[in-house]
Design an enzyme around this catalytic site. Structure first.
Site, PDB file in Angstrom:
ATOM      1  N   THR A   1       0.858  -1.196   0.000  1.00  0.00           N
ATOM      2  CA  THR A   1       0.000   0.000   0.000  1.00  0.00           C
ATOM      3  C   THR A   1       0.887   1.236   0.000  1.00  0.00           C
ATOM      4  O   THR A   1       1.761   1.385   0.862  1.00  0.00           O
ATOM      5  CB  THR A   1      -0.912   0.042   1.241  1.00  0.00           C
ATOM      6  OG1 THR A   1      -0.113  -0.021   2.429  1.00  0.00           O
ATOM      7  CG2 THR A   1      -1.933  -1.076   1.228  1.00  0.00           C
TER       8      THR A   1
ATOM      9  N   ASN B   1       1.443   4.691   1.056  1.00  0.00           N
ATOM     10  CA  ASN B   1       0.857   5.545   2.091  1.00  0.00           C
ATOM     11  C   ASN B   1       1.021   7.003   1.683  1.00  0.00           C
ATOM     12  O   ASN B   1       2.143   7.465   1.472  1.00  0.00           O
ATOM     13  CB  ASN B   1       1.560   5.314   3.429  1.00  0.00           C
ATOM     14  CG  ASN B   1       1.359   3.898   3.961  1.00  0.00           C
ATOM     15  OD1 ASN B   1       1.162   2.955   3.187  1.00  0.00           O
ATOM     16  ND2 ASN B   1       1.414   3.753   5.266  1.00  0.00           N
TER      17      ASN B   1
ATOM     18  N   GLU C   1      -3.795   4.569   2.986  1.00  0.00           N
ATOM     19  CA  GLU C   1      -2.999   3.558   2.272  1.00  0.00           C
ATOM     20  C   GLU C   1      -3.691   3.130   0.996  1.00  0.00           C
ATOM     21  O   GLU C   1      -4.847   2.698   1.041  1.00  0.00           O
ATOM     22  CB  GLU C   1      -2.861   2.303   3.124  1.00  0.00           C
ATOM     23  CG  GLU C   1      -2.217   2.481   4.463  1.00  0.00           C
ATOM     24  CD  GLU C   1      -2.105   1.131   5.144  1.00  0.00           C
ATOM     25  OE1 GLU C   1      -1.507   0.205   4.562  1.00  0.00           O
ATOM     26  OE2 GLU C   1      -2.649   0.983   6.243  1.00  0.00           O
TER      27      GLU C   1
HETATM   28  P1  ADP Z   1       4.828   0.916   3.845  1.00  0.00           P
HETATM   29  O1  ADP Z   1       4.386   0.494   5.176  1.00  0.00           O
HETATM   30  O2  ADP Z   1       6.132   1.668   3.859  1.00  0.00           O
HETATM   31  O3  ADP Z   1       3.748   1.661   3.112  1.00  0.00           O
HETATM   32  P2  ADP Z   1       4.257  -1.391   2.175  1.00  0.00           P
HETATM   33  O4  ADP Z   1       4.682  -2.774   2.523  1.00  0.00           O
HETATM   34  O5  ADP Z   1       2.815  -1.046   2.326  1.00  0.00           O
HETATM   35  O6  ADP Z   1       5.136  -0.413   3.027  1.00  0.00           O
HETATM   36  O7  ADP Z   1       4.730  -1.126   0.726  1.00  0.00           O
HETATM   37  C1  ADP Z   1       4.384   0.056   0.105  1.00  0.00           C
HETATM   38  C2  ADP Z   1       5.234   0.466  -1.036  1.00  0.00           C
HETATM   39  O8  ADP Z   1       5.242  -0.531  -2.058  1.00  0.00           O
HETATM   40  C3  ADP Z   1       4.609   1.689  -1.648  1.00  0.00           C
HETATM   41  O9  ADP Z   1       4.974   2.878  -1.013  1.00  0.00           O
HETATM   42  C4  ADP Z   1       5.134   1.605  -3.071  1.00  0.00           C
HETATM   43  O10 ADP Z   1       6.355   2.275  -3.107  1.00  0.00           O
HETATM   44  C5  ADP Z   1       5.342   0.111  -3.325  1.00  0.00           C
HETATM   45  N1  ADP Z   1       4.369  -0.530  -4.228  1.00  0.00           N
HETATM   46  C6  ADP Z   1       4.711  -1.429  -5.169  1.00  0.00           C
HETATM   47  N2  ADP Z   1       3.651  -1.846  -5.851  1.00  0.00           N
HETATM   48  C7  ADP Z   1       2.569  -1.212  -5.332  1.00  0.00           C
HETATM   49  C8  ADP Z   1       1.175  -1.230  -5.621  1.00  0.00           C
HETATM   50  N3  ADP Z   1       0.687  -1.993  -6.599  1.00  0.00           N
HETATM   51  N4  ADP Z   1       0.352  -0.436  -4.884  1.00  0.00           N
HETATM   52  C9  ADP Z   1       0.852   0.329  -3.906  1.00  0.00           C
HETATM   53  N5  ADP Z   1       2.153   0.378  -3.579  1.00  0.00           N
HETATM   54  C10 ADP Z   1       3.021  -0.375  -4.279  1.00  0.00           C
HETATM   55  N1  RBF Z   2      -6.520  -2.774   9.105  1.00  0.00           N
HETATM   56  C1  RBF Z   2      -7.361  -3.083  10.108  1.00  0.00           C
HETATM   57  O1  RBF Z   2      -6.949  -3.195  11.251  1.00  0.00           O
HETATM   58  N2  RBF Z   2      -8.681  -3.262   9.884  1.00  0.00           N
HETATM   59  C2  RBF Z   2      -9.231  -3.210   8.649  1.00  0.00           C
HETATM   60  O2  RBF Z   2     -10.436  -3.369   8.512  1.00  0.00           O
HETATM   61  C3  RBF Z   2      -8.365  -2.936   7.553  1.00  0.00           C
HETATM   62  N3  RBF Z   2      -8.828  -2.939   6.287  1.00  0.00           N
HETATM   63  C4  RBF Z   2      -7.969  -2.741   5.244  1.00  0.00           C
HETATM   64  C5  RBF Z   2      -8.448  -2.828   3.945  1.00  0.00           C
HETATM   65  C6  RBF Z   2      -7.591  -2.660   2.873  1.00  0.00           C
HETATM   66  C7  RBF Z   2      -8.133  -2.795   1.489  1.00  0.00           C
HETATM   67  C8  RBF Z   2      -6.219  -2.377   3.095  1.00  0.00           C
HETATM   68  C9  RBF Z   2      -5.280  -2.186   1.946  1.00  0.00           C
HETATM   69  C10 RBF Z   2      -5.737  -2.284   4.383  1.00  0.00           C
HETATM   70  C11 RBF Z   2      -6.597  -2.465   5.480  1.00  0.00           C
HETATM   71  N4  RBF Z   2      -6.151  -2.414   6.788  1.00  0.00           N
HETATM   72  C12 RBF Z   2      -6.983  -2.694   7.831  1.00  0.00           C
HETATM   73  C13 RBF Z   2      -4.812  -1.894   7.089  1.00  0.00           C
HETATM   74  C14 RBF Z   2      -3.777  -2.937   7.223  1.00  0.00           C
HETATM   75  O3  RBF Z   2      -3.669  -3.296   8.582  1.00  0.00           O
HETATM   76  C15 RBF Z   2      -2.493  -2.257   6.748  1.00  0.00           C
HETATM   77  O4  RBF Z   2      -2.567  -2.113   5.358  1.00  0.00           O
HETATM   78  C16 RBF Z   2      -1.258  -3.009   7.072  1.00  0.00           C
HETATM   79  O5  RBF Z   2      -1.078  -3.042   8.425  1.00  0.00           O
HETATM   80  C17 RBF Z   2      -0.072  -2.356   6.398  1.00  0.00           C
HETATM   81  O6  RBF Z   2       0.094  -1.042   6.800  1.00  0.00           O
HETATM   82 MG    MG Z   3       1.765   0.848   3.020  1.00  0.00          MG
END
Ligand code: ADP
Ligand code: RBF
Ligand code: MG
Length: 409
Positions: free
Chosen positions: A281, A283, A344
């Site tokens: 995701t 952020n 996110e």
């Molecule tokens: P963080 O906690 O730092 O956000 P994530 O594990 O959620 O780490 O990874 C997020 C990063 O992955 C994003 O900031 C982006 O740089 C990269 N990324 C790669 N592919 C995707 C995608 N399809 N959607 C969103 N982020 C992506």
């Molecule tokens: N975290 C929660 O604790 N509860 C949720 O209902 C929840 N829903 C999510 C739905 C989506 C589509 C996504 C992408 C994330 C959601 N998360 C939720 C956040 C999740 O805990 C978080 O993406 C990870 O911890 C990475 O930051």
């Molecule tokens: Mg993220």
């Protein structure tokens, strides 16, 4: 008021009992001598005990007066598009007073849900065919338990009725959330009482431990209860002898407030998205968005996203992509003291590079799927739900009517 109560005292379809049903009233009092239940399971045990009692059951199997039947018919026909191919859940079905009215509409697939197996046994003997119906075959089926525990795979359904039960639920908001998760987009949940709100409130006064809540007294009160749910009030009727509120999951989960544009810099999070969930995701820096986020429900949105890609990246990375976004505090996985709000965005695209921190990302959210939840089953339950969120969003965004919102980016 009194006249109202006594004139209807013969009606026993309510999930709570008439003040003039002397014997049942005694049962009710004795069951509730203990303090009000503080948790859902003890509350449910109390309900179950009350409605399983053989004398209560006898009461609930009596024929209903004609005027009550007429109001039940109104309730059963309050969802305009119900017909032979519809699927309906009847929460707090009791002995099934609404079932003939669903059948009048041609509805064949009905799931009756109640805490009391005694009530459901009576319902089965009246309405379930002897050759048991399985799976998705049409028919009247029963499920004994709390609606909150009903497996989500039993949905999606077209309508959920909560008739004469809404005041007896442990949490009205959680029951409506569950209903929203079980409904198809465009589906309805009907909250009703065939004796009216004031009559119901009298029952609460008589036994506040069994009847925990009043019925929402205005459209505004109901709207407040559902403010962070993917539901909107489409009908609110509160007459002397009939309470009937109809709520709808907006078609295509359309945001109640209209499309929402957010943009900002992609920042580092806690690194769990890719590592723990297999759903990266991006952020968006939430600080500059504080104004836009206040008053917005935390939860899961979907729509379109566009990333400003650095020079040299394939142009496809910079196209508009489908996205699902969570706004909230990640209660299922967050560590002690970690209470910042994150925005996110998971884009449904395989990017050419592993990450793009620091880049500018724009999104337009057009649908709202659900509020953010704390999953009791932890990470695995959260991941399963996120997969469903991604699949639902992807599917909704395939509809050509949503393409127009790409121009907002
Ligand atoms: P963080 O906690 O730092 O956000 P994530 O594990 O959620 O780490 O990874 C997020 C990063 O992955 C994003 O900031 C982006 O740089 C990269 N990324 C790669 N592919 C995707 C995608 N399809 N959607 C969103 N982020 C992506
Ligand atoms: N975290 C929660 O604790 N509860 C949720 O209902 C929840 N829903 C999510 C739905 C989506 C589509 C996504 C992408 C994330 C959601 N998360 C939720 C956040 C999740 O805990 C978080 O993406 C990870 O911890 C990475 O930051
Ligand atoms: Mg993220």
């Amino acid at each position: 008021m009194r006249t109202c109560l006594s004139s209807h005292c013969a009606w026993l379809g309510s999930r709570a009992l008439s003040s003039h049903a002397v014997f049942a009233f005694k049962v009710q009092r004795s069951m509730s001598a203990a303090a009000a239940p503080s948790d859902r399971s003890s509350h449910n045990l109390r309900q179950k005990g009350n409605f399983n009692n053989p004398d209560t059951l006898t009461f609930f199997t009596s024929p209903l007066p004609e005027d009550v039947q007429q109001r039940l018919q109104k309730i059963g026909s309050s969802v305009p598009e119900l017909g032979p191919s519809s699927r309906v859940i009847d929460v707090g079905s009791g002995t099934g007073c609404l079932i003939p009215h669903f059948k009048d509409r041609g509805v064949q697939d009905i799931l009756a849900v109640d805490l009391s197996e005694g009530m459901l046994a009576e319902l089965s003997s009246r309405y379930c065919s002897t050759s048991r119906t399985l799976g998705n075959d049409p028919g009247v089926r029963t499920w004994c338990g709390d609606i909150l525990d009903l497996p989500n795979y039993l949905g999606p359904v077209d309508a959920i009725f909560m008739n004469g039960v809404f005041g007896n639920l442990f949490s009205q908001r959680d029951a409506l959330l569950k209903a929203a998760l079980l409904l198809r987009p465009g589906g309805h949940v009907v909250v009703s009482h065939p004796m009216g709100r004031i009559w119901h409130n009298q029952l609460k006064l008589q036994d506040p431990d069994l009847v925990l809540h009043e019925l929402p007294s205005s459209r505004e009160a109901l709207d407040k209860l559902i403010w962070d749910l993917p539901l909107k009030t489409v009908e609110f009727m509160d007459t002397e002898d009939l309470y009937l509120a109809s709520l709808q999951v907006p078609p295509k989960y359309a945001l109640k407030r209209g499309p929402l544009k957010l943009e900002g810099r992609v920042v580092k999070g806690y690194g769990r998205g890719s590592r723990q969930m297999g759903v990266p995701t991006a952020n968006i820096d939430p600080k500059p968005l504080a104004g836009q986020l206040s008053g917005l429900p935390n939860g899961v949105y979907f729509g379109w996203a566009k990333l400003d890609v650095p020079p040299g990246w394939p142009s496809t990375d910079g196209y508009v992509h489908k996205m699902v976004m969570n706004i909230g505090r990640r209660p299922t996985v967050s560590a002690e003291g970690e209470d910042d709000v994150s925005v996110e965005v998971h884009m449904m695209h395989g990017f050419s590079q592993a990450d793009f921190y620091g880049q500018h990302l724009k999104v337009v959210a057009i649908g709202f799927l659900r509020p953010e939840m704390k999953f009791p089953g932890g990470l695995s339950e959260l991941i399963a739900r996120i997969r469903a969120d991604v699949a639902i969003s992807k599917n909704q965004l395939d509809d050509s009517s949503l393409l127009q919102y790409q121009t907002l980016l």
